[in-house]
Structure formats: C-alpha cells, structure tokens
Write an enzyme that holds these catalytic residues in place. Structure first.
Site, mmCIF file in Angstrom:
data_model
loop_
_atom_site.group_PDB
_atom_site.id
_atom_site.type_symbol
_atom_site.label_atom_id
_atom_site.label_comp_id
_atom_site.label_asym_id
_atom_site.label_seq_id
_atom_site.Cartn_x
_atom_site.Cartn_y
_atom_site.Cartn_z
ATOM 1 N N HIS A 73 0.817 -1.224 0.000
ATOM 2 C CA HIS A 73 0.000 0.000 0.000
ATOM 3 C C HIS A 73 0.842 1.261 0.000
ATOM 4 O O HIS A 73 0.332 2.339 -0.266
ATOM 5 C CB HIS A 73 -0.921 0.010 1.227
ATOM 6 C CG HIS A 73 -2.017 -1.005 1.136
ATOM 7 N ND1 HIS A 73 -3.313 -0.679 0.815
ATOM 8 C CD2 HIS A 73 -2.008 -2.353 1.297
ATOM 9 C CE1 HIS A 73 -4.059 -1.775 0.796
ATOM 10 N NE2 HIS A 73 -3.290 -2.809 1.091
ATOM 11 N N ASP B 190 3.408 9.439 -0.656
ATOM 12 C CA ASP B 190 2.243 8.667 -0.234
ATOM 13 C C ASP B 190 2.011 7.581 -1.269
ATOM 14 O O ASP B 190 2.144 7.847 -2.477
ATOM 15 C CB ASP B 190 1.007 9.584 -0.172
ATOM 16 C CG ASP B 190 0.107 9.254 1.001
ATOM 17 O OD1 ASP B 190 0.018 8.065 1.355
ATOM 18 O OD2 ASP B 190 -0.507 10.185 1.554
HETATM 19 P P1 ADQ Z 1 -2.915 6.026 5.003
HETATM 20 O O1 ADQ Z 1 -1.490 6.454 5.140
HETATM 21 O O2 ADQ Z 1 -3.643 5.816 6.267
HETATM 22 O O3 ADQ Z 1 -3.065 4.718 4.081
HETATM 23 P P2 ADQ Z 1 -4.881 7.461 3.226
HETATM 24 O O4 ADQ Z 1 -4.805 6.764 1.921
HETATM 25 O O5 ADQ Z 1 -5.054 8.927 3.098
HETATM 26 O O6 ADQ Z 1 -3.603 7.238 4.140
HETATM 27 O O7 ADQ Z 1 -6.117 6.846 4.019
HETATM 28 C C1 ADQ Z 1 -6.497 7.366 5.259
HETATM 29 C C2 ADQ Z 1 -7.970 7.009 5.552
HETATM 30 O O8 ADQ Z 1 -8.233 7.383 6.910
HETATM 31 C C3 ADQ Z 1 -8.929 7.789 4.675
HETATM 32 O O9 ADQ Z 1 -10.035 6.968 4.372
HETATM 33 C C4 ADQ Z 1 -9.344 8.963 5.570
HETATM 34 O O10 ADQ Z 1 -10.652 9.481 5.342
HETATM 35 C C5 ADQ Z 1 -9.247 8.357 6.952
HETATM 36 N N1 ADQ Z 1 -8.897 9.425 7.900
HETATM 37 C C6 ADQ Z 1 -7.819 10.221 7.868
HETATM 38 N N2 ADQ Z 1 -7.888 11.143 8.858
HETATM 39 C C7 ADQ Z 1 -9.030 10.923 9.500
HETATM 40 C C8 ADQ Z 1 -9.687 11.552 10.599
HETATM 41 N N3 ADQ Z 1 -9.192 12.631 11.201
HETATM 42 N N4 ADQ Z 1 -10.855 11.051 11.006
HETATM 43 C C9 ADQ Z 1 -11.386 9.991 10.388
HETATM 44 N N5 ADQ Z 1 -10.836 9.358 9.337
HETATM 45 C C10 ADQ Z 1 -9.672 9.822 8.907
HETATM 46 C C11 ADQ Z 1 -2.138 3.814 3.450
HETATM 47 C C12 ADQ Z 1 -1.117 4.443 2.504
HETATM 48 C C13 ADQ Z 1 -1.828 5.304 1.474
HETATM 49 C C14 ADQ Z 1 -2.836 4.452 0.697
HETATM 50 C C15 ADQ Z 1 -3.737 3.669 1.653
HETATM 51 C C16 ADQ Z 1 -4.606 2.656 0.917
HETATM 52 O O11 ADQ Z 1 -0.190 5.249 3.253
HETATM 53 O O12 ADQ Z 1 -0.917 5.897 0.567
HETATM 54 O O13 ADQ Z 1 -3.646 5.294 -0.110
HETATM 55 O O14 ADQ Z 1 -2.973 2.947 2.615
HETATM 56 O O15 ADQ Z 1 -3.834 1.836 0.097
#
Ligand code: ADQ
Length: 447
Positions: free
Chosen positions: A158, A352
């Site tokens: 990921h 990311d």
């Molecule tokens: P993450 O590094 O966790 O994921 P991201 O892809 O942005 O990053 O996903 C975060 C999730 O958590 C999103 O669904 C978001 O809405 C939720 N989230 C973030 N902040 C929040 C908050 N304050 N309250 C509630 N929910 C919150 C890892 C990798 C990414 C990749 C994903 C999926 O680092 O690059 O996109 O896996 O493969």
C-alpha cells in the site's frame, strides 16, 4: 466458489465488522462480498508472557470469518513499532534518515511473520486465494511456502517502493526481495513503484515482476455520506461560524510523510504574501495522533503544536482563528460533510502510496459548486489527478500560490477541473481494485 483469505497486520475491530469503517476494510468490502472469506491477522491486543499459549480468536459475521492472534509486548515493540513503523515505513517513504534500525527488531519481525504463517497454514486449503497486505508482511509468502502451502498467494504493497539505490540502505533488502519471489502476484500502487521494484529485481537477478493495481474508494457511498452529513448539528454550526467565508480543509493521520509541517509553513506564507485573506478564510486541519510512542511522531506533534500556535498568535484576531486544529479522528459522515462544505483541500504528502483523502475530497463535492483539490506531486494519487492544483509540498511559496489560485478560480474552471477528477475517481474504485487483483490471482496456474 473459491475462498479468499485476506492477511493484514490489523483486522477490522469487532465493532466495525458489520459496517466496515475506513481504509483497508472499506476497500476490501466489495471483494469480501463476492467470495467466502477468511481474514487473518493481529487482534490489536497485546498479551502477557511469551505467547506460547496464545489463543486464536475466531468470529464469523455473514460469510466472513475473522481469525486473530494477540502479540506479546516484545513482538509489538520489535515487529510493529520497531521494524515495521520505524524502519520499513520511513525507508519506503524515502526517509532513510528516520530509520531506527537494529538487528533485534529485524529478528522479531521475521519471527512474527513465521508465527503468522504457522498459525495460518493449518487453516488453508489448496484452492484458496491468499491475499497478503503491506509492508508488515513482506516475508509471509515465503514463510507459508516453507510450510508447503500450495495455494495461490498474492501481495499488495500500500505504501511507496523507493528506488533500489535507497532501498539497499536496509541490510536485509536483498533477502526481502528474494522472499517476494514466493508470491504469485505482486501489486503496487503506481508505475513509479513498479519501476523501482522491478529495477531491484533486475539488479538482484530475481525472476519476479511487480504490477500496478491503483487503489480507489467507494465514491458513491462517500458522496451519499457527505450529503447525509449536511444535516448533522456540527456541520450546521461550522457553516454558521464560517459566515459564508471559504474553508480550507486538511485531513491526515499525524505522520511525517503527510507533509503537515511543510503545509502549515505554506499556509503561513499564504497569509504573509496575500494579507487580503486575513480574517477572510479558515483552515481546518484534522489530524488524529498515530503511532504516538515512536519518537519521530512525538517530536512531530510538538512541532505541529508550535507552528499552529505561531500562526494563530501571529495573524489571529479576537474574532478570527486562522487554523483550527484537531488531533482526534472524526466519524466518516462528519468528515465527508466537512469536505463538501469546504472550498479547497490541502493534500500535500511528501510521499504517499496513493492517498485516499484526495479521492474522498473529490467524491464529496456537489457538481454545482465543487471545491478545489491542491495535491502533492508526490502522492500516488497525483499520477491520475492532473486536474488538481499540483504542488511540490516542500515549496511553501508554491503552496501559498496554489491556495490563492484555488480561492480565486471561476466557478466554470472549478467545475471543469472537478468533472475530470470526478471521472477518474469513479473509474478507479476500491471494488475495481480488489476485483482486478483477485482476477490476476485467479489467472495464475496452480500445479
Ligand atoms: P494512510 O497512510 O492511512 O493509508 P490514506 O490513503 O489517506 O492514508 O487513508 C487514510 C484514511 O483514513 C482515509 O479513508 C481517511 O478518510 C481516513 N482518515 C484520515 N484522517 C481521518 C480523521 N481525522 N478522522 C477519520 N478518518 C480519517 C495507506 C497508505 C496510502 C494508501 C492507503 C490505501 O499510506 O498511501 O492510499 O494505505 O492503500
């Protein structure tokens, strides 16, 4: 129908099993609906002792069986906090200087992967499709093959995979790459990640190949969430508070890869260079604390507190707070509704894998009046989101200029950009991602 076996470090918590919330669970929901499924991983619990008598927790909800084990304190520290989150995470995000490497943690990482394999192997059937997720479990496929598992096994990373010239800073990198040979399908998020991983395979003479499977979201359900959320009292209060002035939003886990300090410096520069926005815009940053016991995350938190205090102290007025800053997670519906309410989103990670927030922001918008996405060129999502305002997240002047542009774009230009982004977010969905990975595994011939 073949059984799908998902293996991930964390398994959805019991309370989320009926209605999966966020991240991997939401992304996999479609796949899980199409197949009988076993989901195996860490329960999230730490257990006392040496783990010799650890129990397997089994819970079935619908056609998904969840099987979990606890980790001892030593395993939690060495495998999870140590090698996974303080070695592999920074290295894969191009931050070798943040690696806190030691051989002890590496051995614990290897032993937890062996433990996962030992507990999972007896539950597997030869025609299962085993889908392993993420950097915590690089060696799991090899450990399963050592136990004579014949089932198809796929691996999806990921997070980014860096160039070999960087990855080789890890003493075990050649061994980890060789372990990947055990997988029938290896998936990464972007062409860049695939190029880097395939270059590493080529340098090491390993006959394996990474393929690109970009992850997406479930845009229909996110949009529905954003619309339903408009009636929440918190959303109505925020709307009243804003008095029609634009809202800028940022939503990220508190992680140095997300570029939060650099982003706040960009906002500082914006208020300095464009004083006409003082008192006329609000920036809401929602950043739940994560991995709070890793030292780099503790110092990040202190620096964030400091820069938010600096901006609010420098520009704030008795009736205006330039940055509203929260460090706890919000329910999905509220988050989606805030996205819809805001005029612009700052999604500026330094690196990311993909970044789902960028896609969620686009999905939450209403066609008549969409907000503008400001997106880092170094998020995997940028590869297919060229109609966002793309920025270099290290350059505070570029962030400041992008904020000015986002807030001054005409309605028609915002709509044109958003329509194209929208098409992309609806084209590459979570369900499509899961189906195409599973299809790739189905095509593998078993002996
Ligand atoms: P993450 O590094 O966790 O994921 P991201 O892809 O942005 O990053 O996903 C975060 C999730 O958590 C999103 O669904 C978001 O809405 C939720 N989230 C973030 N902040 C929040 C908050 N304050 N309250 C509630 N929910 C919150 C890892 C990798 C990414 C990749 C994903 C999926 O680092 O690059 O996109 O896996 O493969």
């Amino acid at each position: 129908m073949q059984r799908l076996v998902i293996v991930s470090n964390r398994v959805p918590a019991v309370r989320d099993r009926k209605q999966p919330a966020g991240g991997l669970a939401v992304a996999l929901r479609a796949a899980v609906q199409d197949h009988p499924c076993l989901w195996f991983g860490w329960s999230g619990q730490q257990i006392g002792g040496d783990g010799a008598d650890r129990a397997l927790g089994v819970d079935t909800v619908g056609h998904v069986t969840y099987a979990t084990i606890g980790l001892t304190h030593k395993e939690y520290n060495g495998f999870y906090q140590g090698y996974s989150n303080a070695v592999l995470w920074p290295l894969c995000h191009y931050r070798a200087g943040f690696m806190n490497y030691n051989r002890h943690d590496q051995q614990v990482y290897a032993s937890v992967n062996t433990l996962f394999a030992t507990r999972l192997a007896p539950m597997l059937k030869p025609d299962d499709m085993v889908w392993v997720h993420d950097y915590h479990l690089f060696p799991l496929g090899k450990a399963l093959r050592d136990l004579k598992v014949k089932a198809r096994i796929g691996f999806f990373l990921h997070i980014p995979f860096p160039p070999w010239s960087l990855m080789r800073a890890l003493p075990e990198a050649p061994a980890l790459m060789r372990d990947l040979r055990a997988y029938d399908v290896i998936g990464v998020q972007t062409e860049d990640d695939a190029r880097n991983m395939n270059e590493a395979f080529a340098v090491l003479g390993i006959p394996a190949r990474a393929r690109v499977f970009p992850i997406g979201i479930d845009p229909d359900s996110f949009f529905a969430c954003a619309c339903e959320g408009q009636n929440l009292p918190q959303v109505q209060r925020l709307r009243q508070d804003l008095r029609g002035l634009p809202l800028i939003i940022g939503v990220d886990r508190m992680d140095y890869s997300k570029g939060l300090l650099e982003r706040l410096r960009g906002y500082d520069t914006f208020l300095k260079r464009y004083p006409e926005y003082r008192g006329k815009v609000t920036y809401l940053q929602i950043t739940p604390v994560s991995r709070g016991s890793v030292p780099e995350y503790q110092s990040l938190r202190a620096e964030l507190d400091q820069i938010v205090g600096h901006i609010n102290g420098t520009y704030g007025a008795f009736d205006w707070t330039p940055v509203r800053y929260l460090t706890h997670p919000l329910p999905r519906e509220l988050l989606a509704a805030f996205f819809q309410l805001s005029s612009a989103a700052l999604v500026t990670p330094l690196r990311d894998g993909m970044n789902l927030v960028a896609k969620e922001y686009v999905a939450a918008q209403v066609p008549e009046n969409p907000g503008t996405l400001i997106l880092s060129r170094f998020a995997g999502a940028a590869a297919d989101m060229e109609d966002a305002l793309l920025v270099n997240p290290h350059d505070s002047d570029e962030i400041a200029a992008a904020l000015h542009k986002a807030l001054s774009l005409s309605g028609s230009e915002r709509r044109v950009r958003w329509e194209r982004l929208r098409a992309e977010v609806w084209r590459v969905t979570a369900a499509g991602w899961a189906r195409s990975f599973i299809a790739a595994m189905s095509e593998v011939r078993t002996t």
